[in-house]
Design a protein around this motif. Structure first.
Motif, PDB file in Angstrom:
ATOM      1  N   MET A   1       3.930  -8.069 -13.753  1.00 18.88           N
ATOM      2  CA  MET A   1       4.071  -6.821 -14.400  1.00 18.88           C
ATOM      3  C   MET A   1       4.812  -5.954 -13.596  1.00 18.88           C
ATOM      4  N   HIS A   2       5.298  -4.744 -14.162  1.00 15.07           N
ATOM      5  CA  HIS A   2       6.433  -3.831 -13.507  1.00 15.07           C
ATOM      6  C   HIS A   2       5.657  -2.733 -13.186  1.00 15.07           C
ATOM      7  N   GLY A   3       6.131  -1.933 -12.110  1.00 19.10           N
ATOM      8  CA  GLY A   3       5.448  -0.780 -11.546  1.00 19.10           C
ATOM      9  C   GLY A   3       6.503   0.202 -10.930  1.00 19.10           C
ATOM     10  N   VAL A   4       6.067   1.383 -10.918  1.00 22.33           N
ATOM     11  CA  VAL A   4       7.217   2.264 -10.406  1.00 22.33           C
ATOM     12  C   VAL A   4       6.739   2.762  -9.001  1.00 22.33           C
ATOM     13  N   VAL A   5       7.849   2.744  -8.101  1.00 20.52           N
ATOM     14  CA  VAL A   5       7.271   2.975  -6.740  1.00 20.52           C
ATOM     15  C   VAL A   5       8.624   4.108  -6.246  1.00 20.52           C
ATOM     16  N   LEU A   6       7.909   4.717  -5.161  1.00 22.95           N
ATOM     17  CA  LEU A   6       8.833   5.874  -4.658  1.00 22.95           C
ATOM     18  C   LEU A   6       9.835   4.995  -3.553  1.00 22.95           C
ATOM     19  N   ALA A   7      11.155   4.809  -3.643  1.00 24.95           N
ATOM     20  CA  ALA A   7      11.947   3.846  -2.787  1.00 24.95           C
ATOM     21  C   ALA A   7      12.320   4.759  -1.644  1.00 24.95           C
ATOM     22  N   SER A   8      12.538   5.901  -1.840  1.00 25.36           N
ATOM     23  CA  SER A   8      13.078   6.515  -0.798  1.00 25.36           C
ATOM     24  C   SER A   8      13.193   8.267  -1.420  1.00 25.36           C
ATOM     25  N   LYS A   9      13.525   9.122  -0.591  1.00 27.63           N
ATOM     26  CA  LYS A   9      13.556  10.599  -0.952  1.00 27.63           C
ATOM     27  C   LYS A   9      14.314  10.489  -2.299  1.00 27.63           C
ATOM     28  N   LYS A  10      13.772  10.961  -3.377  1.00 22.40           N
ATOM     29  CA  LYS A  10      14.549  11.487  -4.770  1.00 22.40           C
ATOM     30  C   LYS A  10      14.990  10.133  -5.594  1.00 22.40           C
ATOM     31  N   ARG A  11      14.317   9.017  -4.828  1.00 22.39           N
ATOM     32  CA  ARG A  11      14.553   7.760  -5.647  1.00 22.39           C
ATOM     33  C   ARG A  11      13.191   7.036  -6.134  1.00 22.39           C
ATOM     34  N   VAL A  12      13.281   6.713  -7.255  1.00 23.06           N
ATOM     35  CA  VAL A  12      12.304   5.668  -7.617  1.00 23.06           C
ATOM     36  C   VAL A  12      12.611   4.359  -8.095  1.00 23.06           C
ATOM     37  N   ASP A  13      12.093   3.116  -8.012  1.00 19.00           N
ATOM     38  CA  ASP A  13      12.525   2.070  -8.505  1.00 19.00           C
ATOM     39  C   ASP A  13      11.597   1.365  -9.338  1.00 19.00           C
ATOM     40  N   VAL A  14      11.944   0.600 -10.146  1.00 19.37           N
ATOM     41  CA  VAL A  14      10.913  -0.350 -11.114  1.00 19.37           C
ATOM     42  C   VAL A  14      11.081  -1.418 -10.646  1.00 19.37           C
ATOM     43  N   ARG A  15       9.752  -2.178 -10.040  1.00 24.00           N
ATOM     44  CA  ARG A  15       9.936  -3.424  -9.334  1.00 24.00           C
ATOM     45  C   ARG A  15       8.689  -4.335  -9.932  1.00 24.00           C
ATOM     46  N   GLU A  16       8.880  -5.695  -9.720  1.00 24.93           N
ATOM     47  CA  GLU A  16       7.864  -6.390 -10.259  1.00 24.93           C
ATOM     48  C   GLU A  16       6.663  -6.745  -9.211  1.00 24.93           C
ATOM     49  N   PHE A  17       5.305  -7.062  -9.990  1.00 26.45           N
ATOM     50  CA  PHE A  17       4.250  -7.042  -9.009  1.00 26.45           C
ATOM     51  C   PHE A  17       3.460  -8.188  -9.612  1.00 26.45           C
ATOM     52  N   PRO A  18       2.682  -8.877  -8.923  1.00 31.65           N
ATOM     53  CA  PRO A  18       1.783  -9.957  -9.453  1.00 31.65           C
ATOM     54  C   PRO A  18       0.695  -9.161 -10.265  1.00 31.65           C
ATOM     55  N   ASP A  19       0.441  -9.843 -11.739  1.00 39.19           N
ATOM     56  CA  ASP A  19      -0.831  -9.292 -12.219  1.00 39.19           C
ATOM     57  C   ASP A  19      -2.032  -9.078 -11.585  1.00 39.19           C
ATOM     58  N   PRO A  20      -2.781  -8.035 -11.745  1.00 42.31           N
ATOM     59  CA  PRO A  20      -4.041  -7.877 -10.908  1.00 42.31           C
ATOM     60  C   PRO A  20      -5.158  -8.592 -11.832  1.00 42.31           C
ATOM     61  N   TYR A  21      -6.116  -8.981 -11.249  1.00 41.15           N
ATOM     62  CA  TYR A  21      -7.285  -9.579 -11.507  1.00 41.15           C
ATOM     63  C   TYR A  21      -8.618  -9.135 -11.307  1.00 41.15           C
ATOM     64  N   PRO A  22      -9.553  -9.008 -12.257  1.00 39.80           N
ATOM     65  CA  PRO A  22     -10.690  -8.017 -11.753  1.00 39.80           C
ATOM     66  C   PRO A  22     -11.598  -8.819 -10.713  1.00 39.80           C
ATOM     67  N   GLY A  23     -12.195  -8.261  -9.690  1.00 43.37           N
ATOM     68  CA  GLY A  23     -13.238  -8.941  -8.937  1.00 43.37           C
ATOM     69  C   GLY A  23     -14.520  -8.275  -9.442  1.00 43.37           C
ATOM     70  N   PRO A  24     -15.941  -8.490  -8.918  1.00 44.59           N
ATOM     71  CA  PRO A  24     -17.046  -7.737  -9.181  1.00 44.59           C
ATOM     72  C   PRO A  24     -16.888  -6.186  -9.278  1.00 44.59           C
ATOM     73  N   ASN A  25     -17.454  -5.740 -10.373  1.00 42.55           N
ATOM     74  CA  ASN A  25     -17.362  -4.330 -10.817  1.00 42.55           C
ATOM     75  C   ASN A  25     -16.210  -3.935 -10.944  1.00 42.55           C
TER      76      ASN A  25
END
Length: 280
Positions: free
Chosen positions: A1-25
């Protein structure tokens, strides 16, 4: 999946992350909308009013603490949600066991974590959260409206309820950005006479168009004097500051009548008040 992170002051990046999987509850949400908060903008500009945590994060955190979407996957023991349901997500994750969590105040939990700050947030394709943080939204509500309903609307609705605002009250709201304007509308819906204070003309114009009783331009007039004149020297029953500005916070204290009620919603780092004259 893709997610938006704060890379540095006044800069955001779109990066790839592993898809999450739900645990109990837990559940995985397919994000459809994620609102921006003023605190997000402060962090983006490197001007966060929140204290920095001592511990260093081992991973980059996906931003976004006001998300809304569709339940995509359900973990074991989840009973009150089904895949495909539309939900808004509450930002504070508690331990679920302390007295605050048991009374519904996850944000007061000593072990509280916040999505978009301590754990991955909603500015991503997918979001993993406890099932108890999901708030079902009706079919007639859009995903954008659902995202706005959690922090912006929820915070001010709760404040109005806690302050006991009703048709008996005159209410002054200082700062009518997204939070304050919502607070003005909710207080008006509860029957109060509402005065709003801001220095941005477009905000005051909007409040006028939406039927708020009185708009006070703090760049042109002393709001405390205007409120005293409007209330014949008595002051308002309730004052709410949504700006986080120390001047406005003091004006809120100076505008309220004896035995009145005051709430500070806007975040600020430091405030100097005069307790003997403002509170006692």
């Amino acid at each position: 999946m893709h997610g938006v992170v704060l890379a540095s002051k006044k800069r955001v990046d779109v990066r790839e992350f592993p898809d999450p999987y739900p645990g109990p509850n837990e559940v995985v949400i397919e994000t459809k909308a994620s609102a921006l908060c003023r605190s997000d903008l402060s962090t983006y500009h490197g001007e966060s009013v929140l204290e920095e945590k001592d511990e260093k994060k081992e991973e980059v955190i996906i931003l976004g603490h006001e998300p809304c979407g569709i339940v995509k996957e359900i973990g074991p023991n989840v009973k009150d949600l089904e895949e495909g349901e539309r939900v808004a997500v509450y930002l504070a994750i508690g331990c679920s066991h302390c007295k605050y969590c048991r009374s519904g105040y996850f944000m007061l939990c000593p072990k509280r974590k916040c999505i978009g700050d301590d754990v991955h947030g909603g500015n991503a394709d997918l979001l993993l959260v406890p099932a108890e943080n999901c708030l079902k939204i009706p079919e007639g509500m859009s995903f954008v409206e659902g995202a706005l309903s959690t922090d912006k609307v929820g915070t001010l609705y709760h404040a109005v309820k806690r302050l006991g605002i009703s048709g008996r009250d005159k209410v002054a709201i200082f700062g009518v950005g997204p939070m304050g304007s919502v607070g003005a509308l909710i207080a008006k819906a509860f029957g109060a006479v509402v005065y709003v204070v801001d220095s941005v003309e477009s905000r005051l114009y909007l409040m006028n168009k939406l039927g708020i009783d009185q708009q006070i331009d703090a760049s042109q007039y002393d709001p405390v004097k205007v409120i005293q004149d409007l209330t014949k020297g008595e002051g308002v029953d309730v004052a709410i500051d949504c700006s986080g500005n120390p001047i406005a916070e003091n004006n809120a204290l100076n505008s309220v009548k004896k035995l009145g009620r005051v709430a500070f919603i806007g975040e600020s780092k430091k405030l100097v008040i005069d307790p003997s004259n403002q509170l006692i």
